[in-house]
Design an enzyme around this catalytic site. Sequence first.
Site, PDB file in Angstrom:
ATOM      1  NE  ARG A 127      -4.128  -1.810   2.001  1.00  0.00           N
ATOM      2  CZ  ARG A 127      -4.126  -2.807   2.883  1.00  0.00           C
ATOM      3  NH1 ARG A 127      -3.220  -2.841   3.838  1.00  0.00           N
ATOM      4  NH2 ARG A 127      -5.023  -3.747   2.818  1.00  0.00           N
ATOM      5  CE  LYS A 154       0.048  13.840 -14.640  1.00  0.00           C
ATOM      6  NZ  LYS A 154      -0.132  14.207 -16.056  1.00  0.00           N
ATOM      7  CD  GLU A 168       8.280  16.316 -22.938  1.00  0.00           C
ATOM      8  OE1 GLU A 168       7.547  17.208 -22.489  1.00  0.00           O
ATOM      9  OE2 GLU A 168       7.834  15.350 -23.594  1.00  0.00           O
ATOM     10  CE  LYS A 187       6.078  17.511 -13.943  1.00  0.00           C
ATOM     11  NZ  LYS A 187       6.127  16.317 -14.733  1.00  0.00           N
ATOM     12  CD  GLU A 209      -2.955  16.323 -16.174  1.00  0.00           C
ATOM     13  OE1 GLU A 209      -3.395  15.179 -16.108  1.00  0.00           O
ATOM     14  OE2 GLU A 209      -2.030  16.658 -16.930  1.00  0.00           O
ATOM     15  NE  ARG A 213       1.303  17.119 -12.980  1.00  0.00           N
ATOM     16  CZ  ARG A 213       1.786  16.265 -12.104  1.00  0.00           C
ATOM     17  NH1 ARG A 213       1.275  16.174 -10.912  1.00  0.00           N
ATOM     18  NH2 ARG A 213       2.807  15.493 -12.427  1.00  0.00           N
ATOM     19  CG  ASN A 227      -1.128  17.451 -20.851  1.00  0.00           C
ATOM     20  OD1 ASN A 227      -0.226  16.659 -20.606  1.00  0.00           O
ATOM     21  ND2 ASN A 227      -2.214  17.548 -20.109  1.00  0.00           N
ATOM     22  CG  HIS A 287       2.398  16.283 -24.508  1.00  0.00           C
ATOM     23  ND1 HIS A 287       3.241  17.372 -24.451  1.00  0.00           N
ATOM     24  CD2 HIS A 287       3.100  15.257 -23.966  1.00  0.00           C
ATOM     25  CE1 HIS A 287       4.382  17.008 -23.895  1.00  0.00           C
ATOM     26  NE2 HIS A 287       4.326  15.733 -23.594  1.00  0.00           N
ATOM     27  CG  HIS A 316      -0.170  11.996 -26.431  1.00  0.00           C
ATOM     28  ND1 HIS A 316      -0.787  12.592 -25.356  1.00  0.00           N
ATOM     29  CD2 HIS A 316       1.049  11.610 -25.975  1.00  0.00           C
ATOM     30  CE1 HIS A 316       0.020  12.562 -24.307  1.00  0.00           C
ATOM     31  NE2 HIS A 316       1.150  11.985 -24.665  1.00  0.00           N
ATOM     32  CG  HIS A 319       6.932  11.376 -25.662  1.00  0.00           C
ATOM     33  ND1 HIS A 319       5.551  11.376 -25.745  1.00  0.00           N
ATOM     34  CD2 HIS A 319       7.240  12.336 -24.751  1.00  0.00           C
ATOM     35  CE1 HIS A 319       5.065  12.283 -24.927  1.00  0.00           C
ATOM     36  NE2 HIS A 319       6.059  12.878 -24.306  1.00  0.00           N
TER      37      HIS A 319
HETATM   38  N1  NAD Z   1       5.530  10.754 -14.960  1.00  0.00           N
HETATM   39  C1  NAD Z   1       5.531  11.815 -15.713  1.00  0.00           C
HETATM   40  O1  NAD Z   1       5.160  12.929 -15.284  1.00  0.00           O
HETATM   41  C2  NAD Z   1       6.036  11.711 -17.122  1.00  0.00           C
HETATM   42  C3  NAD Z   1       6.264  12.866 -17.884  1.00  0.00           C
HETATM   43  C4  NAD Z   1       6.808  12.718 -19.153  1.00  0.00           C
HETATM   44  C5  NAD Z   1       7.083  11.449 -19.648  1.00  0.00           C
HETATM   45  N2  NAD Z   1       6.831  10.340 -18.881  1.00  0.00           N
HETATM   46  C6  NAD Z   1       7.153   8.988 -19.349  1.00  0.00           C
HETATM   47  O2  NAD Z   1       8.562   8.925 -19.523  1.00  0.00           O
HETATM   48  C7  NAD Z   1       8.834   7.900 -20.478  1.00  0.00           C
HETATM   49  C8  NAD Z   1       9.913   8.395 -21.418  1.00  0.00           C
HETATM   50  O3  NAD Z   1      11.067   8.660 -20.663  1.00  0.00           O
HETATM   51  P1  NAD Z   1      12.530   8.616 -21.321  1.00  0.00           P
HETATM   52  O4  NAD Z   1      12.513   9.415 -22.563  1.00  0.00           O
HETATM   53  O5  NAD Z   1      13.472   8.945 -20.256  1.00  0.00           O
HETATM   54  O6  NAD Z   1      12.620   7.117 -21.839  1.00  0.00           O
HETATM   55  P2  NAD Z   1      13.394   5.808 -21.309  1.00  0.00           P
HETATM   56  O7  NAD Z   1      13.283   5.661 -19.854  1.00  0.00           O
HETATM   57  O8  NAD Z   1      12.886   4.692 -22.164  1.00  0.00           O
HETATM   58  O9  NAD Z   1      14.903   6.114 -21.677  1.00  0.00           O
HETATM   59  C9  NAD Z   1      15.287   6.189 -23.031  1.00  0.00           C
HETATM   60  C10 NAD Z   1      16.397   5.198 -23.367  1.00  0.00           C
HETATM   61  O10 NAD Z   1      17.622   5.717 -22.850  1.00  0.00           O
HETATM   62  C11 NAD Z   1      18.270   4.733 -22.045  1.00  0.00           C
HETATM   63  N3  NAD Z   1      18.985   5.488 -21.032  1.00  0.00           N
HETATM   64  C12 NAD Z   1      18.479   6.057 -19.927  1.00  0.00           C
HETATM   65  N4  NAD Z   1      19.426   6.776 -19.300  1.00  0.00           N
HETATM   66  C13 NAD Z   1      20.561   6.639 -20.016  1.00  0.00           C
HETATM   67  C14 NAD Z   1      21.863   7.150 -19.895  1.00  0.00           C
HETATM   68  N5  NAD Z   1      22.190   8.006 -18.923  1.00  0.00           N
HETATM   69  N6  NAD Z   1      22.794   6.785 -20.799  1.00  0.00           N
HETATM   70  C15 NAD Z   1      22.452   5.965 -21.826  1.00  0.00           C
HETATM   71  N7  NAD Z   1      21.229   5.455 -22.027  1.00  0.00           N
HETATM   72  C16 NAD Z   1      20.288   5.804 -21.120  1.00  0.00           C
HETATM   73  C17 NAD Z   1      17.169   3.844 -21.556  1.00  0.00           C
HETATM   74  O11 NAD Z   1      17.646   2.561 -21.226  1.00  0.00           O
HETATM   75  C18 NAD Z   1      16.222   3.812 -22.761  1.00  0.00           C
HETATM   76  O12 NAD Z   1      16.671   2.870 -23.686  1.00  0.00           O
HETATM   77  C19 NAD Z   1       7.532   7.557 -21.140  1.00  0.00           C
HETATM   78  O13 NAD Z   1       7.092   6.311 -20.659  1.00  0.00           O
HETATM   79  C20 NAD Z   1       6.582   8.649 -20.684  1.00  0.00           C
HETATM   80  O14 NAD Z   1       5.248   8.195 -20.581  1.00  0.00           O
HETATM   81  C21 NAD Z   1       6.322  10.452 -17.626  1.00  0.00           C
END
Ligand code: NAD
Length: 367
Positions: free
Chosen positions: A124, A146, A188, A230, A240, A244, A248, A251, A255, A267
């Site tokens: 939990r 999130k 971003e 942020k 949100e 917040r 987006n 987006h 999306h 993305h």
């Molecule tokens: N929670 C939120 O508020 C929020 C906001 C925006 C995006 N997201 C989510 O974030 C995700 C995308 O995040 P991302 O772009 O970081 O993708 P990711 O976590 O898939 O990382 C991208 C790639 O880079 C690699 N990687 C990570 N750090 C590295 C480093 N220092 N050196 C070399 N390789 C590295 C990872 O293994 C992966 O292959 C999506 O799932 C999206 O939905 C969440």
Amino acid sequence: MTTVNVYIPPTPASSYEIIIDDGLINHPQKWLPKNLSFHHLVIITDHTVKKYYLNPLVEALNKLGHYPLTLSFPAGEKHKHQATKQILEEKILRKHFGRDTLCIALGGGVVGDLAGFIAATYMRGIPYIQIPTTLLAMVDSSVGGKTAIDTPQGKNLIGAFWQPKVVVADIDCLKTLPEEHLISGIVEALKMFLTNDIDSFHYLQKNMSAIFQQNKRILKTLVQRAVTIKAQVVAADETEKNLRMILNFGHTIGHALEKLTQYKLPHGYAVAYGILLECSISRELGYLGEQHYAQIENALNQLGFHVDYLKKLNITNIIRATKSDKKASEGNARYILLKQPGEVHHENGMVAHAVDEQVVRAAFRRL
Ligand SMILES: NC(=O)c1ccc[n+]([C@@H]2O[C@H](COP(=O)([O-])OP(=O)(O)OC[C@H]3O[C@@H](n4cnc5c(N)ncnc54)[C@H](O)[C@@H]3O)[C@@H](O)[C@H]2O)c1
């Protein structure tokens, strides 16, 4: 070392710091919260990040007398789902770790979302720490609480709001990050600046090449400026309801482009094209002036994003895809519209607006 505070009212207990510096992974004494007592420690990462950063982190924790359980899963969005979550949880359960467990999410947004959701639901809810290793995770996903996994019906559909105890942005991690992911993080940050802070927008434009050259001072400032925004937005509207949603920006179209390309378009790239078309919509509605539109288009051009890509697409398909967005209201896509770089359009106090389909079509023709 720079710190930014995230204040989540009305419970100061869920407020936390974002610590930004180089070399932080090797020095957990700088960020492990002193007031947090735990008996077990689990680190969750992906196979790629594991290769670079798990050993240094574990060795540094060992020096402090902590011997974490380390778990990893294959990298990539396609593993951010229920099956991965279940496998990882069962591994922790088999160790009989209880509520007195601290979880560390070491990785990009995928690790942060998945490990954060495990922390939100394990026994939990257990405390967790975000150590973002991509620029996108540093400027955006690690902050705000999130957490989620994807389902066959769509991205991030099952999740929870669960705030970390601290966010540790070690700029050194960016050295190994492939350029495609660096660009996604810059987009971003650009989104954050265009909706909130014109000075930071100019700062980003001016320092674009220094960012690509991994100038640490500039990278730290970039992350600090983005997470400050942020943090303010999240503090004002954790779940949100209105404000917040400005995060987006870009987006709604972004999306839709991801969906239409079966998620082959990264993305951040989809958001960049989304920003272009959404700015054209703001211009079409008369909110954003021609000069400001050109300024924004120029910044995106600097990153390699041009309207030519969008012009080859079919706007009817894009509009259709926007209607199934989870942020659509009664089947109508909603947009964040700009008045100028750094300022969004508000109407009746709301930041997200339905836009007539004919306006979207006209904005597309005008690209
Ligand atoms: N929670 C939120 O508020 C929020 C906001 C925006 C995006 N997201 C989510 O974030 C995700 C995308 O995040 P991302 O772009 O970081 O993708 P990711 O976590 O898939 O990382 C991208 C790639 O880079 C690699 N990687 C990570 N750090 C590295 C480093 N220092 N050196 C070399 N390789 C590295 C990872 O293994 C992966 O292959 C999506 O799932 C999206 O939905 C969440």
